[in-house]
Design a protein around this motif. Sequence first.
Motif, mmCIF file in Angstrom:
data_model
loop_
_atom_site.group_PDB
_atom_site.id
_atom_site.type_symbol
_atom_site.label_atom_id
_atom_site.label_comp_id
_atom_site.label_asym_id
_atom_site.label_seq_id
_atom_site.Cartn_x
_atom_site.Cartn_y
_atom_site.Cartn_z
ATOM 1 N N VAL A 121 0.839 -1.204 0.000
ATOM 2 C CA VAL A 121 0.000 0.000 0.000
ATOM 3 C C VAL A 121 0.874 1.254 0.000
ATOM 4 C CG1 VAL A 121 -1.741 1.298 1.278
ATOM 5 C CG2 VAL A 121 -1.924 -1.194 1.116
ATOM 6 N N ILE A 122 1.926 1.248 0.820
ATOM 7 C CA ILE A 122 2.835 2.395 0.865
ATOM 8 C C ILE A 122 3.458 2.631 -0.505
ATOM 9 C CG2 ILE A 122 5.002 3.262 1.839
ATOM 10 C CD1 ILE A 122 4.284 1.701 4.405
ATOM 11 N N ASP A 123 4.000 1.567 -1.097
ATOM 12 C CA ASP A 123 4.656 1.694 -2.407
ATOM 13 C C ASP A 123 3.676 2.187 -3.468
ATOM 14 O OD1 ASP A 123 6.989 0.807 -1.268
ATOM 15 O OD2 ASP A 123 6.814 -1.248 -2.005
ATOM 16 N N PHE A 124 2.438 1.736 -3.387
ATOM 17 C CA PHE A 124 1.432 2.141 -4.369
ATOM 18 C C PHE A 124 1.184 3.643 -4.299
ATOM 19 C CE2 PHE A 124 -2.988 3.085 -5.425
ATOM 20 C CZ PHE A 124 -3.090 2.557 -6.695
ATOM 21 N N PHE A 125 0.961 4.172 -3.096
ATOM 22 C CA PHE A 125 0.650 5.599 -2.983
ATOM 23 C C PHE A 125 1.876 6.475 -3.254
ATOM 24 C CE2 PHE A 125 -3.134 4.132 -0.509
ATOM 25 C CZ PHE A 125 -4.073 4.685 -1.370
ATOM 26 N N VAL A 126 3.064 5.983 -2.923
ATOM 27 C CA VAL A 126 4.284 6.714 -3.287
ATOM 28 C C VAL A 126 4.367 6.838 -4.807
ATOM 29 C CG1 VAL A 126 6.801 6.569 -3.347
ATOM 30 C CG2 VAL A 126 5.588 6.150 -1.207
ATOM 31 N N GLU A 127 4.069 5.749 -5.501
ATOM 32 C CA GLU A 127 4.087 5.756 -6.968
ATOM 33 C C GLU A 127 3.052 6.720 -7.528
ATOM 34 O OE1 GLU A 127 2.325 2.864 -10.435
ATOM 35 O OE2 GLU A 127 3.259 1.884 -8.709
ATOM 36 N N LYS A 128 1.833 6.699 -6.984
ATOM 37 C CA LYS A 128 0.751 7.505 -7.537
ATOM 38 C C LYS A 128 0.944 8.996 -7.263
ATOM 39 C CE LYS A 128 -1.262 4.333 -9.621
ATOM 40 N NZ LYS A 128 -1.174 4.363 -11.099
ATOM 41 N N VAL A 129 1.432 9.359 -6.089
ATOM 42 C CA VAL A 129 1.650 10.772 -5.783
ATOM 43 C C VAL A 129 2.786 11.315 -6.639
ATOM 44 C CG1 VAL A 129 2.428 12.386 -4.002
ATOM 45 C CG2 VAL A 129 0.682 10.680 -3.463
ATOM 46 N N GLY A 130 3.868 10.533 -6.756
ATOM 47 C CA GLY A 130 4.965 10.924 -7.623
ATOM 48 C C GLY A 130 5.821 12.034 -7.047
ATOM 49 N N GLN A 131 6.891 12.357 -7.783
ATOM 50 C CA GLN A 131 7.804 13.438 -7.419
ATOM 51 C C GLN A 131 8.058 14.326 -8.638
ATOM 52 O OE1 GLN A 131 9.052 14.288 -4.482
ATOM 53 N NE2 GLN A 131 7.976 12.611 -3.449
ATOM 54 N N PRO A 132 7.633 15.587 -8.599
ATOM 55 C CA PRO A 132 6.851 16.222 -7.530
ATOM 56 C C PRO A 132 5.424 15.686 -7.503
ATOM 57 C CG PRO A 132 6.998 17.677 -9.416
ATOM 58 C CD PRO A 132 7.876 16.502 -9.741
ATOM 59 N N ALA A 133 4.713 15.967 -6.418
ATOM 60 C CA ALA A 133 3.344 15.474 -6.264
ATOM 61 C C ALA A 133 2.477 15.932 -7.440
ATOM 62 C CB ALA A 133 2.764 15.987 -4.954
ATOM 63 N N TYR A 134 1.612 15.030 -7.904
ATOM 64 C CA TYR A 134 0.851 15.295 -9.124
ATOM 65 C C TYR A 134 -0.040 16.539 -9.019
ATOM 66 C CZ TYR A 134 -3.163 12.979 -6.833
ATOM 67 O OH TYR A 134 -4.170 12.633 -5.966
ATOM 68 N N TRP A 135 -0.451 16.906 -7.801
ATOM 69 C CA TRP A 135 -1.339 18.064 -7.678
ATOM 70 C C TRP A 135 -0.587 19.397 -7.851
ATOM 71 C CZ3 TRP A 135 -1.027 14.503 -3.483
ATOM 72 C CH2 TRP A 135 -0.118 14.847 -2.481
ATOM 73 N N THR A 136 0.747 19.337 -7.944
ATOM 74 C CA THR A 136 1.511 20.573 -8.138
ATOM 75 C C THR A 136 1.951 20.751 -9.586
ATOM 76 O OG1 THR A 136 3.658 19.541 -7.677
ATOM 77 C CG2 THR A 136 2.403 20.350 -5.789
ATOM 78 N N ARG A 137 1.681 19.760 -10.454
ATOM 79 C CA ARG A 137 2.199 19.826 -11.819
ATOM 80 C C ARG A 137 1.344 20.727 -12.702
ATOM 81 N NH1 ARG A 137 2.392 13.357 -11.912
ATOM 82 N NH2 ARG A 137 3.746 13.110 -10.111
#
Length: 310
Positions: free
Chosen positions: A294-310
Amino acid sequence: MNDLHTISLRSLALFVAVVDSGSFSEVARREGVAASTISRMVQQMEATLGSQLLFRNTRNVSPTEAGMQFAGAARTMLAQFNTAQAQLIDQQQQPAGLVRINAPVSFGQRHLAPWLGELLLRHPALKVEMVQTDDFIDPLQEGTDLLLRIGELKDSRCHARVLAHEHYMLVASPAYLQRCGFPATPDDLLRHQCLLYRGVHGLQRWYFRDDRGQWQNPPVAGALVANNAETLIIAAENGLGMVLFPDWLVGDRLQQGKLVRVLPACEAATKTAPQAISLIWPRAHPLPLKTRAVIDFFVEKVGQPAYWTR
């Protein structure tokens, strides 16, 4: 009868093999041990149980009535053990079981709930119990596997994985800014409608960092105060005034053009300490594969930088 716990699973397996083959030497050859070792093992088992298990002669061995009965029970125990072992191995290879997640209400609705379907499709043996609350939750007391929390990382009893850092944005609708104009500095906000959030700790303060790197708290006021962020954002979209909220809360409205950044060159916050968006789990327990997935999944989905900042 002596203590049955002195009989090991290996002893049971070797005894069943002897009963099935009718020969110490055949089992010994297959297992790579001496036939005398297996014979002594059976003798010790008979002494422990207080019953003769095998008839012995120079050519072969055969089970007594007690031996037949015990061999049947041994097969059942070995089968149950093998099933349990296989299930544990499967769980280690594939995330399975229930993961209890606790998250703040708004963040959970916006940035966890939309991904749950894909999470469960990716890991079909996984189950999720989601509790959303803005109240303080102690993971060691509440039986929670994973918490998402926004704030300072202070609890040394827990491990944490930072998904992103929270950044605040002052925003307003294009219609409001066309009507009332853009403020040039934070001090100009006193002449604007500022829509304010009131939480359990009182009225939220607005901070802006000045040219010297110091946080300033200019006076702000407006016609609307609410204890729900979504209410204030909708009011801002409708042109009632400005709001100061984190990027994860208003990023989609900025991308859609419903809101526009105000004072974009000025760092803003409602708390002067850095705020991290983190997944947290109890340090006292090893991290199961299901929780790690679950942790790995949400780390992948949020991404770097977080998708809401793109």
